[in-house]
Design a protein around this motif. Sequence first.
Motif, PDB file in Angstrom:
ATOM      1  N   THR A  12      -5.007 -32.811  23.452  1.00  0.00           N
ATOM      2  CA  THR A  12      -5.724 -31.546  23.334  1.00  0.00           C
ATOM      3  C   THR A  12      -5.373 -30.909  21.995  1.00  0.00           C
ATOM      4  N   LEU A  13      -6.365 -30.289  21.385  1.00  0.00           N
ATOM      5  CA  LEU A  13      -6.204 -29.640  20.090  1.00  0.00           C
ATOM      6  C   LEU A  13      -6.855 -28.265  20.145  1.00  0.00           C
ATOM      7  N   GLY A  14      -6.228 -27.284  19.504  1.00  0.00           N
ATOM      8  CA  GLY A  14      -6.867 -25.991  19.394  1.00  0.00           C
ATOM      9  C   GLY A  14      -5.925 -24.839  19.608  1.00  0.00           C
ATOM     10  N   LYS A  15      -6.505 -23.656  19.814  1.00  0.00           N
ATOM     11  CA  LYS A  15      -5.755 -22.435  20.077  1.00  0.00           C
ATOM     12  C   LYS A  15      -6.138 -21.950  21.472  1.00  0.00           C
ATOM     13  N   PRO A  16      -5.216 -22.049  22.448  1.00  0.00           N
ATOM     14  CA  PRO A  16      -5.522 -21.579  23.797  1.00  0.00           C
ATOM     15  C   PRO A  16      -6.016 -20.141  23.787  1.00  0.00           C
ATOM     16  N   GLY A  17      -7.082 -19.898  24.546  1.00  0.00           N
ATOM     17  CA  GLY A  17      -7.691 -18.574  24.575  1.00  0.00           C
ATOM     18  C   GLY A  17      -8.766 -18.388  23.531  1.00  0.00           C
ATOM     19  N   LEU A  18      -8.805 -19.253  22.537  1.00  0.00           N
ATOM     20  CA  LEU A  18      -9.809 -19.155  21.483  1.00  0.00           C
ATOM     21  C   LEU A  18     -10.738 -20.360  21.501  1.00  0.00           C
ATOM     22  N   GLN A  19     -10.202 -21.531  21.281  1.00  0.00           N
ATOM     23  CA  GLN A  19     -11.021 -22.744  21.251  1.00  0.00           C
ATOM     24  C   GLN A  19     -10.105 -23.958  21.432  1.00  0.00           C
ATOM     25  N   VAL A  20     -10.427 -24.780  22.413  1.00  0.00           N
ATOM     26  CA  VAL A  20      -9.639 -25.981  22.703  1.00  0.00           C
ATOM     27  C   VAL A  20     -10.589 -27.148  22.955  1.00  0.00           C
ATOM     28  N   ALA A  21     -10.226 -28.328  22.447  1.00  0.00           N
ATOM     29  CA  ALA A  21     -10.993 -29.548  22.695  1.00  0.00           C
ATOM     30  C   ALA A  21     -10.035 -30.657  23.104  1.00  0.00           C
ATOM     31  N   VAL A  22     -10.576 -31.645  23.795  1.00  0.00           N
ATOM     32  CA  VAL A  22      -9.807 -32.820  24.199  1.00  0.00           C
ATOM     33  C   VAL A  22     -10.321 -34.031  23.447  1.00  0.00           C
ATOM     34  N   LEU A  23      -9.410 -34.818  22.871  1.00  0.00           N
ATOM     35  CA  LEU A  23      -9.753 -36.109  22.287  1.00  0.00           C
ATOM     36  C   LEU A  23      -9.317 -37.188  23.275  1.00  0.00           C
ATOM     37  N   ALA A  24     -10.276 -37.976  23.750  1.00  0.00           N
ATOM     38  CA  ALA A  24      -9.994 -39.005  24.750  1.00  0.00           C
ATOM     39  C   ALA A  24     -10.113 -40.389  24.132  1.00  0.00           C
ATOM     40  N   ARG A  25      -9.099 -41.196  24.394  1.00  0.00           N
ATOM     41  CA  ARG A  25      -9.071 -42.581  23.921  1.00  0.00           C
ATOM     42  C   ARG A  25      -9.690 -43.458  24.992  1.00  0.00           C
ATOM     43  N   ARG A  26     -10.826 -44.090  24.685  1.00  0.00           N
ATOM     44  CA  ARG A  26     -11.560 -44.887  25.656  1.00  0.00           C
ATOM     45  C   ARG A  26     -11.602 -46.347  25.221  1.00  0.00           C
ATOM     46  N   PRO A  27     -12.031 -47.259  26.121  1.00  0.00           N
ATOM     47  CA  PRO A  27     -12.118 -48.671  25.740  1.00  0.00           C
ATOM     48  C   PRO A  27     -13.050 -48.915  24.565  1.00  0.00           C
ATOM     49  N   HIS A  28     -14.081 -48.078  24.421  1.00  0.00           N
ATOM     50  CA  HIS A  28     -15.058 -48.306  23.363  1.00  0.00           C
ATOM     51  C   HIS A  28     -14.995 -47.245  22.272  1.00  0.00           C
ATOM     52  N   GLY A  29     -13.868 -46.540  22.159  1.00  0.00           N
ATOM     53  CA  GLY A  29     -13.732 -45.603  21.056  1.00  0.00           C
ATOM     54  C   GLY A  29     -13.082 -44.300  21.476  1.00  0.00           C
ATOM     55  N   PHE A  30     -13.205 -43.283  20.607  1.00  0.00           N
ATOM     56  CA  PHE A  30     -12.627 -41.970  20.837  1.00  0.00           C
ATOM     57  C   PHE A  30     -13.741 -40.941  21.016  1.00  0.00           C
ATOM     58  N   PHE A  31     -13.532 -40.023  21.968  1.00  0.00           N
ATOM     59  CA  PHE A  31     -14.535 -39.019  22.275  1.00  0.00           C
ATOM     60  C   PHE A  31     -13.895 -37.638  22.226  1.00  0.00           C
ATOM     61  N   ILE A  32     -14.676 -36.656  21.748  1.00  0.00           N
ATOM     62  CA  ILE A  32     -14.214 -35.275  21.719  1.00  0.00           C
ATOM     63  C   ILE A  32     -15.042 -34.463  22.703  1.00  0.00           C
ATOM     64  N   THR A  33     -14.358 -33.618  23.502  1.00  0.00           N
ATOM     65  CA  THR A  33     -15.018 -32.786  24.506  1.00  0.00           C
ATOM     66  C   THR A  33     -14.510 -31.358  24.380  1.00  0.00           C
ATOM     67  N   HIS A  34     -15.424 -30.401  24.334  1.00  0.00           N
ATOM     68  CA  HIS A  34     -15.062 -28.984  24.324  1.00  0.00           C
ATOM     69  C   HIS A  34     -14.617 -28.570  25.721  1.00  0.00           C
ATOM     70  N   VAL A  35     -13.445 -27.902  25.829  1.00  0.00           N
ATOM     71  CA  VAL A  35     -12.958 -27.510  27.153  1.00  0.00           C
ATOM     72  C   VAL A  35     -12.636 -26.025  27.273  1.00  0.00           C
TER      73      VAL A  35
END
Length: 247
Positions: free
Chosen positions: A185-208
Amino acid sequence: MAAKLMLGMDGAHIKDYPLSKERMTIGRKASNDIVIDNLAISGEHAAIITILHDSFLEDLDSTNGLSVNGVPTKKHFLQNNDVIEIGKHTLKYVNDQMSQTSAADFEKTMVLREPVKTAVSPVEITEPAAGFTQTQIIPNTPVSPAAERTGKLEQASAAVRLAVVQILTGPNAGKELELVKNLTTLGKPGLQVAVLARRPHGFFITHVEGATFPLVNGQPLSEQPRQLNDHDLIDLAGVKMEFYFKS
């Protein structure tokens, strides 16, 4: 079997909802994945983010809030048999899969710095980064026989090329974070946080978390995960960074 939420009220079971999507919303509006037609529930009250075998809950700035196991919360890493209380309704989280994270790992958020490579411990703090934070989600539980039988995902994941996020702006410009864990997870809690997920076919970013969505190459993310390509530029919580694969 996929994790699910069991909707109930006054001790009576109403319906089961398999967590079959990466992002599912809960609310009064008919457009939600889980619709609860009650005036105490906001139009879009909460969201459940599910990545691999892990799910976490986020309150979407609802009017009346929510609680988990009787404790009011804005964001919560869900564990088997947790009970979400939303208005007069309850949603029991059921997940019999072996999680690769622990609640302590999820809750522990670190100031971004150069990573310390370790098999079982998150990145440690050594210097502030203007409030920008990151967490590496650390697998710290043994693989169950069931997980071994369905181990193709993990085996394929191991073959994913090593990727790095390099900070481009701010006091930590030039620092790199190797994406060696399943979730970061990357970001500033309370402001903006995203998750970077390592998958079999690459990396994905999701806004949380956050009212505004991070930018990738100048374009805002949607509610769905986006696959990252080599040298994509990410703008998250006011910090610019570059995603790239190590050769």
